[in-house]
Design an enzyme around this catalytic site. Sequence first.
Site, short mmCIF file in Angstrom:
data_model
loop_
_atom_site.label_atom_id
_atom_site.label_comp_id
_atom_site.label_asym_id
_atom_site.label_seq_id
_atom_site.Cartn_x
_atom_site.Cartn_y
_atom_site.Cartn_z
N SER A 210 16.00 -4.77 12.68
CA SER A 210 15.93 -4.01 11.53
C SER A 210 16.05 -4.65 10.21
O SER A 210 15.09 -5.58 10.12
CB SER A 210 16.95 -3.08 11.57
OG SER A 210 16.67 -1.71 10.76
N GLU A 326 10.88 4.20 18.20
CA GLU A 326 11.68 3.86 16.95
C GLU A 326 12.16 5.02 16.13
O GLU A 326 13.06 5.23 15.61
CB GLU A 326 11.08 2.70 16.05
CG GLU A 326 10.69 1.57 16.70
CD GLU A 326 11.61 0.49 16.58
OE1 GLU A 326 12.86 0.84 15.92
OE2 GLU A 326 11.37 -0.75 16.63
N HIS A 399 15.27 2.99 17.99
CA HIS A 399 15.64 2.04 17.00
C HIS A 399 17.00 1.42 17.49
O HIS A 399 18.09 2.15 17.49
CB HIS A 399 15.86 2.49 15.69
CG HIS A 399 15.60 1.38 14.50
ND1 HIS A 399 14.80 0.56 14.65
CD2 HIS A 399 16.77 1.17 13.79
CE1 HIS A 399 15.06 -0.36 13.40
NE2 HIS A 399 16.10 0.06 12.85
#
Length: 468
Positions: A210, A326, A399
């Site tokens: 990320s 995600e 995610h």
Amino acid sequence: MTERSTTQTDAGPAGDPTRIETPLGSFHALRDGDVVRVRNIRYARADRFAAPSPVAPDPAESAPLQHVRYACPQPPSPADQVYGPQLRDVEPTEDCLRLSITRPAETDGALPVLVWVHGGAYVSGAGDLAGYDPTVLVREHGVLVVNVTYRLGALGFFSDGGSDDVAAAVEAGRPANLGLLDLLAALRWVRDHVHAFGGDPDQVTLVGQSAGADAIAHLLGADDADGLFSRAILQSPPLGVRGGRAEVHAGLVEAAGPLDPTGTVDDVLAAQQRAMAAVAGMNDRAGMPFAPEYGRAPLPSEEEFLATWRRRAPGLELMVTWTSQEGETFVQLDPRGRALRDKPVVGRLLAWFVCRKVTDTLFRTGCKAFAKDMADAGAAVVAAELTTRPVDAPMGATHAVELGLLFPNPDRWAEAPVIGPAGARTLVEAGRDLRAAWAEFARTGRLAADRVGTGPGWTGELRVTRRS
């Protein structure tokens, strides 16, 4: 480097006290079976809103720090409702420029080095959290892992709009990109000192997820980064929102108001929250309002950045991954997304379309473009999509779901709805192939198999879309 046990005085969940002998002196450490960890080694010092100054490792400092987890001061994170209580038993301090080293207790030759750069939208997290414990990875694959903590939010990524001149940006006002400068300082520390702990400074792989992966992407174009690493694994970098941040930054500066470098840290955090609230919903960059700024040290201008990437590409070995869902996390964290999902009849279908759009816009499209650009410019690139997820997980392959497989701490990840108790029970076995793939890439720059499967309690795979 050798390791010797000492009398147990304060054995905690992270292991039993020990000491390790290095050319730099004798460091206090913790031993967990055949793995040792030296925690909270200072790699630099920095006053508030000032660039970091490097420091040499000090063995005398290590004694009281082995059961402490440090983090940059930060407001509570809404993401805890998805990822669980990340900062439990963590001590916030502005004196957070620390790294921890985890490696086999016994070594034979210099080990490949993986440097972990944590995510958290540049506003939350820390390097040495329970959810980033690399013990299993180190035990299985004989690598050395460095977990880095750096400055976040208004303390690390919030200039006052000072000079556009890159060289002058650190000389006046509130500099930009202090968190990136911290990471560069940590990488120089690794280059200069990791050999004393058994690591190979010529075989350094950056690994980030990320915002951590986004930071690595920016380090690829940063001044003075040459020679600090030759491989990188970028997991879910939000490259779809790279650049174009002038409007958001101006809104942050106006809403935050003046920040007193001698005031309390609570004042800084209050200004940070005030600024984030003011820009919320402004545009798609507002979801990550604190981020690297171009044209400020150590980054070139936005117009020159892609050319810098391409110039640096030859000789690099890169892996970039994203997950197939995600966007589910971001739909869950947004009240509007939850309300959309709850609509009768069409709610779940509408939420699916939003999730797909977020996945494509923030991650998939940007990752594929990055992989193509770097491969065309001469880098060896692997790009892959992860569909892996716990069976029946409500957010699917969302995610950060793979972090539990890479860093399998079942107690920690059982508290995270993104994985949950059922998925956490089998993390060690289910993540074996993924950890092997990451370790193989760190050793050779290659991904050994086209697909990496999962184990009991998990389903999905790693689908390679580009290999060059």
